[in-house]
Design a protein around this motif. Structure first.
Motif, PDB file in Angstrom:
ATOM      1  N   PHE A  22       0.811  -1.212   0.000  1.00 36.24           N
ATOM      2  CA  PHE A  22       0.000   0.000   0.000  1.00 36.24           C
ATOM      3  C   PHE A  22       0.847   1.266   0.000  1.00 36.24           C
ATOM      4  O   PHE A  22       0.493   2.259  -0.619  1.00 36.24           O
ATOM      5  N   SER A  23       1.990   1.183   0.674  1.00 41.92           N
ATOM      6  CA  SER A  23       2.858   2.363   0.676  1.00 41.92           C
ATOM      7  C   SER A  23       3.353   2.642  -0.743  1.00 41.92           C
ATOM      8  O   SER A  23       3.386   3.774  -1.223  1.00 41.92           O
ATOM      9  N   SER A  24       3.697   1.561  -1.448  1.00 41.96           N
ATOM     10  CA  SER A  24       4.147   1.688  -2.827  1.00 41.96           C
ATOM     11  C   SER A  24       3.027   2.236  -3.711  1.00 41.96           C
ATOM     12  O   SER A  24       3.209   3.176  -4.489  1.00 41.96           O
ATOM     13  N   LEU A  25       1.854   1.650  -3.553  1.00 41.81           N
ATOM     14  CA  LEU A  25       0.701   2.036  -4.372  1.00 41.81           C
ATOM     15  C   LEU A  25       0.325   3.505  -4.148  1.00 41.81           C
ATOM     16  O   LEU A  25       0.051   4.255  -5.096  1.00 41.81           O
ATOM     17  N   ARG A  26       0.341   3.900  -2.890  1.00 41.86           N
ATOM     18  CA  ARG A  26      -0.017   5.283  -2.547  1.00 41.86           C
ATOM     19  C   ARG A  26       0.910   6.248  -3.284  1.00 41.86           C
ATOM     20  O   ARG A  26       0.480   7.226  -3.894  1.00 41.86           O
ATOM     21  N   LYS A  27       2.217   5.924  -3.251  1.00 42.96           N
ATOM     22  CA  LYS A  27       3.188   6.828  -3.879  1.00 42.96           C
ATOM     23  C   LYS A  27       2.994   6.866  -5.395  1.00 42.96           C
ATOM     24  O   LYS A  27       3.112   7.926  -6.013  1.00 42.96           O
ATOM     25  N   ILE A  28       2.689   5.728  -5.954  1.00 44.69           N
ATOM     26  CA  ILE A  28       2.498   5.700  -7.406  1.00 44.69           C
ATOM     27  C   ILE A  28       1.245   6.498  -7.794  1.00 44.69           C
ATOM     28  O   ILE A  28       1.276   7.320  -8.710  1.00 44.69           O
ATOM     29  N   LEU A  29       0.146   6.255  -7.071  1.00 50.24           N
ATOM     30  CA  LEU A  29      -1.097   6.982  -7.375  1.00 50.24           C
ATOM     31  C   LEU A  29      -0.891   8.483  -7.282  1.00 50.24           C
ATOM     32  O   LEU A  29      -1.428   9.254  -8.080  1.00 50.24           O
ATOM     33  N   CYS A  30      -0.088   8.889  -6.285  1.00 52.00           N
ATOM     34  CA  CYS A  30       0.070  10.315  -6.012  1.00 52.00           C
ATOM     35  C   CYS A  30       1.120  10.973  -6.890  1.00 52.00           C
ATOM     36  O   CYS A  30       1.404  12.158  -6.718  1.00 52.00           O
ATOM     37  N   ILE A  31       1.684  10.248  -7.837  1.00 53.16           N
ATOM     38  CA  ILE A  31       2.668  10.906  -8.737  1.00 53.16           C
ATOM     39  C   ILE A  31       2.056  12.149  -9.384  1.00 53.16           C
ATOM     40  O   ILE A  31       2.731  13.190  -9.424  1.00 53.16           O
ATOM     41  N   PRO A  32       0.827  12.232  -9.885  1.00 55.55           N
ATOM     42  CA  PRO A  32      -0.191  11.197  -9.972  1.00 55.55           C
ATOM     43  C   PRO A  32      -0.136  10.506 -11.328  1.00 55.55           C
ATOM     44  O   PRO A  32       0.337  11.081 -12.298  1.00 55.55           O
ATOM     45  N   VAL A  33      -0.662   9.272 -11.371  1.00 55.87           N
ATOM     46  CA  VAL A  33      -0.795   8.587 -12.654  1.00 55.87           C
ATOM     47  C   VAL A  33      -2.274   8.586 -13.044  1.00 55.87           C
ATOM     48  O   VAL A  33      -3.136   8.854 -12.210  1.00 55.87           O
ATOM     49  N   HIS A  34      -2.551   8.284 -14.297  1.00 56.86           N
ATOM     50  CA  HIS A  34      -3.958   8.257 -14.735  1.00 56.86           C
ATOM     51  C   HIS A  34      -4.739   7.173 -14.028  1.00 56.86           C
ATOM     52  O   HIS A  34      -5.927   7.312 -13.758  1.00 56.86           O
ATOM     53  N   GLY A  35      -4.094   6.032 -13.767  1.00 56.81           N
ATOM     54  CA  GLY A  35      -4.829   4.957 -13.117  1.00 56.81           C
ATOM     55  C   GLY A  35      -3.942   3.778 -12.812  1.00 56.81           C
ATOM     56  O   GLY A  35      -2.813   3.681 -13.288  1.00 56.81           O
ATOM     57  N   VAL A  36      -4.478   2.897 -11.990  1.00 56.04           N
ATOM     58  CA  VAL A  36      -3.794   1.650 -11.643  1.00 56.04           C
ATOM     59  C   VAL A  36      -4.779   0.518 -11.929  1.00 56.04           C
ATOM     60  O   VAL A  36      -5.960   0.613 -11.611  1.00 56.04           O
ATOM     61  N   ARG A  37      -4.304  -0.528 -12.579  1.00 58.83           N
ATOM     62  CA  ARG A  37      -5.156  -1.666 -12.950  1.00 58.83           C
ATOM     63  C   ARG A  37      -4.446  -2.964 -12.631  1.00 58.83           C
ATOM     64  O   ARG A  37      -3.230  -2.988 -12.454  1.00 58.83           O
ATOM     65  N   GLY A  38      -5.192  -4.039 -12.631  1.00 56.58           N
ATOM     66  CA  GLY A  38      -4.576  -5.353 -12.495  1.00 56.58           C
ATOM     67  C   GLY A  38      -5.496  -6.393 -13.102  1.00 56.58           C
ATOM     68  O   GLY A  38      -6.698  -6.418 -12.815  1.00 56.58           O
ATOM     69  N   ALA A  39      -4.951  -7.235 -13.976  1.00 59.38           N
ATOM     70  CA  ALA A  39      -5.781  -8.246 -14.649  1.00 59.38           C
ATOM     71  C   ALA A  39      -5.950  -9.484 -13.781  1.00 59.38           C
ATOM     72  O   ALA A  39      -6.794 -10.325 -14.064  1.00 59.38           O
TER      73      ALA A  39
END
Ligand SMILES: O=P([O-])([O-])O[C@@H]1[C@H](O)[C@H](O)[C@@H](O)[C@H](O)[C@H]1O
Ligand SMILES: [Mg+2]
Length: 315
Positions: A176-193
């Motif tokens: 979650f710490s990793s995800l939070r930082k990535i989202l807050c870059i911010p990026v357009h979105g995060v997905r997972g198949a």
């Protein structure tokens, strides 16, 4: 000159298609589920049946070849990659998806000789998409050439990732710490198949700019790694060097916790920001073995950039 491994690749495509048929049929019936490393690490009889079917069929045709298969290793076989021709098999990548009929389920077959992946086949069987790559000859989906995204701004990107099957609070916290930082870059979105192999094919297709995951096995990425690189992507570690994620634990570049207490997830996440000019990313962290003191566990971190570069940027 004739391609030495073409007949093996043709065989892999045919057997992956047949495995996909078996998986689709199995979806119509009850799926008996058991667990492996944790209560959310699932396996079904279909995983085992499909792996046996693939190995049996390859053995008949190529008796000298070796195997690393997810379910064989789960049953106690060694996961050693030698220089011999070796089939690296994930019979159902996305077992949790399969159990829940979530529509991304893949058969993943990588083939390595002299510790180099020669071809990769990922059959996303519910979508009927056959992804293939032969070293030096490009990557394809149902025969159409693949090319990674040409997006160079991380802020315009979609990042694929997965949450893995550990529910250890420290691992979950890292995720979650990793995800939070990535989202807050911010990026357009995060997905997972829900399947590492399909996520890598999505990178190869240019549908997502990058894929990273904490905790991954060689059978999840052997085929996908070649599909990504043949589509113009790069597998990199945090030092910006080429990584070989199909060689487990061969290029350790970080520790779970260094002397100052920072962990590779946050270090790696910082790299995302640093490399945002050239875009992104796959990190591979070999799974933390149960009972291993994570303060001493050596991890490998890899990064995929969509553009192949001879000289990787210095981070
Ligand atoms: O167990 P499996 O379904 O073959 O493979 C899993 C899937 O690829 C999942 O997306 C990823 O998050 C896990 O790390 C893999 O182990
Ligand atoms: Mg898998």
């Amino acid at each position: 000159m004739a391609d030495l491994w073409q007949s093996a690749m043709d065989h892999a495509v045919a057997i992956a298609r047949k495995a996909g048929e078996t998986i689709r049929e199995a979806l119509l019936n009850d799926r008996k589920v058991t667990t492996k490393s944790s209560s959310v690490d699932l396996v079904t009889q279909t995983d085992q049946k499909v792996e046996k079917m693939i190995i049996q069929s390859v053995k008949e045709r190529f008796p000298a070849h070796r195997f690393i298969g997810e379910e064989s290793v789960a049953a106690g076989e060694a996961s050693n990659l030698t220089t011999a021709p070796t089939w690296i098999i994930d019979p159902i990548d996305g077992t949790t998806n399969f159990v829940h009929a979530f529509p991304f389920v893949a058969v993943s077959i990588g083939f390595a000789v002299n510790s180099q992946v020669e071809f990769g086949v990922v059959y996303s069987c519910l979508e009927d998409k056959m992804y293939t790559a032969r070293r030096g000859k490009g990557a394809f989906c149902n025969g159409e050439p693949l090319q990674v995204s040409d997006q160079t701004d991380v802020k315009q990107s979609i990042i694929a990732t997965e949450f893995g099957s550990s529910r250890d609070p420290e691992v979950v916290e890292n995720i979650f710490s990793s995800l939070r930082k990535i989202l807050c870059i911010p990026v357009h979105g995060v997905r997972g198949a829900g399947t590492a192999a399909v996520n890598m094919c999505l990178v190869a297709s240019g549908s997502v700019e990058a894929y990273y995951e904490i905790g991954i096995h060689v059978w999840d990425v052997a085929a996908g790694s070649l599909i990504v690189t043949e589509a113009g992507g790069v597998l990199m570690d945090v030092e910006g060097k080429n990584a070989k994620p199909w060689l487990p634990n061969t290029r350790p570049v970080g520790r779970n916790r260094d002397a100052t207490g920072s962990n590779p997830v946050s270090q790696a996440t910082k790299q995302i920001v640093k490399i945002s000019k050239t875009t992104l990313i796959v990190f591979f962290f070999p799974r933390i073995a149960k009972g291993v003191d994570t303060t001493e566990t050596v991890h490998e971190i890899s990064v995929t950039l969509p553009r192949k570069t001879e000289n990787h940027p210095e981070f």
